[in-house]
Design a protein around this motif. Structure first.
Motif, short mmCIF file in Angstrom:
data_model
loop_
_atom_site.label_atom_id
_atom_site.label_comp_id
_atom_site.label_asym_id
_atom_site.label_seq_id
_atom_site.Cartn_x
_atom_site.Cartn_y
_atom_site.Cartn_z
N ARG A 292 0.81 -1.21 0.00
CA ARG A 292 0.00 0.00 0.00
C ARG A 292 0.85 1.27 0.00
NH1 ARG A 292 -1.46 3.82 3.57
NH2 ARG A 292 -3.35 4.93 2.98
N THR A 293 1.92 1.22 0.80
CA THR A 293 2.75 2.41 0.97
C THR A 293 4.15 2.16 0.44
OG1 THR A 293 1.52 2.99 2.97
CG2 THR A 293 3.66 4.03 2.70
N GLN A 294 4.61 3.08 -0.39
CA GLN A 294 5.99 3.05 -0.86
C GLN A 294 6.86 3.63 0.24
OE1 GLN A 294 7.72 2.64 -4.32
NE2 GLN A 294 9.31 2.63 -2.76
N TRP B 155 5.39 -3.26 -5.95
CA TRP B 155 4.90 -3.97 -7.14
C TRP B 155 4.71 -5.46 -6.84
CZ3 TRP B 155 3.62 -2.39 -12.14
CH2 TRP B 155 3.45 -3.43 -13.06
N ILE B 156 5.74 -6.06 -6.28
CA ILE B 156 5.70 -7.49 -5.98
C ILE B 156 4.62 -7.78 -4.93
CG2 ILE B 156 7.02 -9.39 -4.95
CD1 ILE B 156 9.55 -8.06 -6.27
N ALA B 157 4.56 -6.94 -3.89
CA ALA B 157 3.56 -7.14 -2.84
C ALA B 157 2.15 -7.12 -3.41
CB ALA B 157 3.70 -6.05 -1.77
N GLY B 158 1.89 -6.16 -4.30
CA GLY B 158 0.56 -6.04 -4.89
C GLY B 158 0.18 -7.26 -5.71
N LYS B 159 1.13 -7.75 -6.52
CA LYS B 159 0.86 -8.93 -7.35
C LYS B 159 0.63 -10.17 -6.47
CE LYS B 159 1.53 -7.42 -11.66
NZ LYS B 159 0.62 -7.67 -12.79
#
Lengths: 255, 255
Positions: free
Chosen positions: A20-22, B28-32
């Motif tokens: 969710r958070t960068q 990016w990886i976390a979201g996927k």
């Protein structure tokens, strides 16, 4: 002054692991530490789970000269950093009068010091406060561990307060040479340059920008002369293999 | 399908620790992984140092169902991920014929397979390749470890290849409720809601935007009904304590 000053960073928060958070705190902290001559040697991101925090704190604080943490010191149920750090040090988290006064100063009235806000006045026994000029609730230092907020603006203010207290190493100087070659073309030459300069750390980073392949060679050292010579060697190498070193940026580092 | 699918991520590279490069691969990886129902439980960033990589790989691969790594598989002297992973598994890194052909296909001529480029055809014995449609040099899988490039565009292509092969968990659904209150005002109520819903993970994240304090409450769960009810409770709580829940965003997750 020493070259062996190291730091580790522990980022505490489900919001980073969920994507969710960068996390933008890491490069900020790394950059500030470079200027102080302190080398960041490891970053870990762990969830808001006590045993994960305790384990990481105890590993990292023994591994680096300094450990910084970000996140989890607010008033809500998922803010468990303070108790976890206390546990890692085998002490209690108790009401700190100075912290209570900082919160009172921020919220103005005793009646506004609700149980949720008083949570932020609980500090590990024996810790020293790190002021929070933005929203009152302080961070703290215990042993070689510096516990900061996760909100970037607050973390940055806390770090500015901490930095002058840290031991000072030789500032880490950095040059970047950018070119339009694939890295495989310069790889052999870079290895030779790396082998020639012990005190310079050379990194090779390919990138795509607007569909074009490019390469940045980053040289880092605490030795200005060696850094300068190695940088010249990299520029010559690129020229020799038919590339164009179209930028040499020199980061200046106040000591 | 299981709820216990976990992953760890190991980011390998001095450029992240020096602050030069902002790591954008983690979110990016976390979201996927969320969409696949796999929970990221830890991220570590380590330097281009063999012993650091070996230690982290062996710790993390035993801790999570899957370990992903990014960075360090290029042709230059600072690319030491492949040898380090081989060492962690106690095998050699040997020329992989499939990898050599992929490089040949990319560079076209045998004569262009220089020693530097052939470095990228060395793969730990027993590993399976992960194709690289962008620049030829493949990643690889060995055991539960997936080794990817660090350049985002290449990493993303590799991850797209990997994802369908991974076990599939219940997708992690997420709602966000944003309001204009300081988090200390909702802290007590949020604790009660968190205690009411076992299967929902509730996070509270204050922020500053254009000088104004705000709060995002993020609810995550694999249980849609519980998530919906808990979200309604949060909206009611904010209303009750005088705030305005000015956005409820619902992330939809294809299963």
């Amino acid at each position: 002054m020493t070259d062996k000053l190291t730091a580790a960073l522990l980022v505490i928060g489900n919001e980073i692991l969920s994507g969710r958070t960068q996390d933008t705190n890491t490069p900020w902290i790394a950059g500030k530490l470079n200027l102080r001559g302190i080398r960041l040697i490891e970053v870990r991101v762990v969830p808001d789970v006590e045993e994960c925090i305790v384990e990481a704190v105890n590993e990292l604080r023994s591994r680096a000269a300094y450990l910084f943490t970000t996140g989890g010191i607010g008033p809500t149920h998922d803010d468990i950093t303070t108790e976890s750090i206390a546990k890692a040090f085998g002490v209690g988290a108790i009401v700190n009068e100075e912290a209570r006064l900082a919160l009172l100063n921020h919220y103005r009235n005793e009646a506004d010091l609700t149980p949720a806000r008083m949570k932020m006045a609980h500090i590990p026994d024996g810790a020293t406060l790190i002021p929070n000029p933005v929203s009152g609730a302080p961070g703290f230092q215990i042993g070689n561990v510096y516990v900061m907020a996760g909100v970037p603006r607050i973390m940055q203010a806390m770090l500015d307060h901490i930095l002058p207290e840290l031991e000072k190493g030789h500032p880490i100087l950095s040059n970047t040479v950018t070119c339009d070659l694939p890295e495989s073309v310069v790889a052999e030459g870079l290895t030779a340059i790396q082998n020639k300069y012990d005190s310079v750390e050379i990194g090779s980073y390919p990138h795509f920008r607007m569909g074009e392949l490019g390469l940045s060679v980053v040289l880092r050292s605490t030795e200005n002369n060696q850094l300068h010579e190695a940088t010249q060697d990299v520029v010559s190498l690129i020229d020799k293999v038919g590339g164009k070193a179209f930028a040499v940026s020199v980061q200046s580092n106040p000591s």
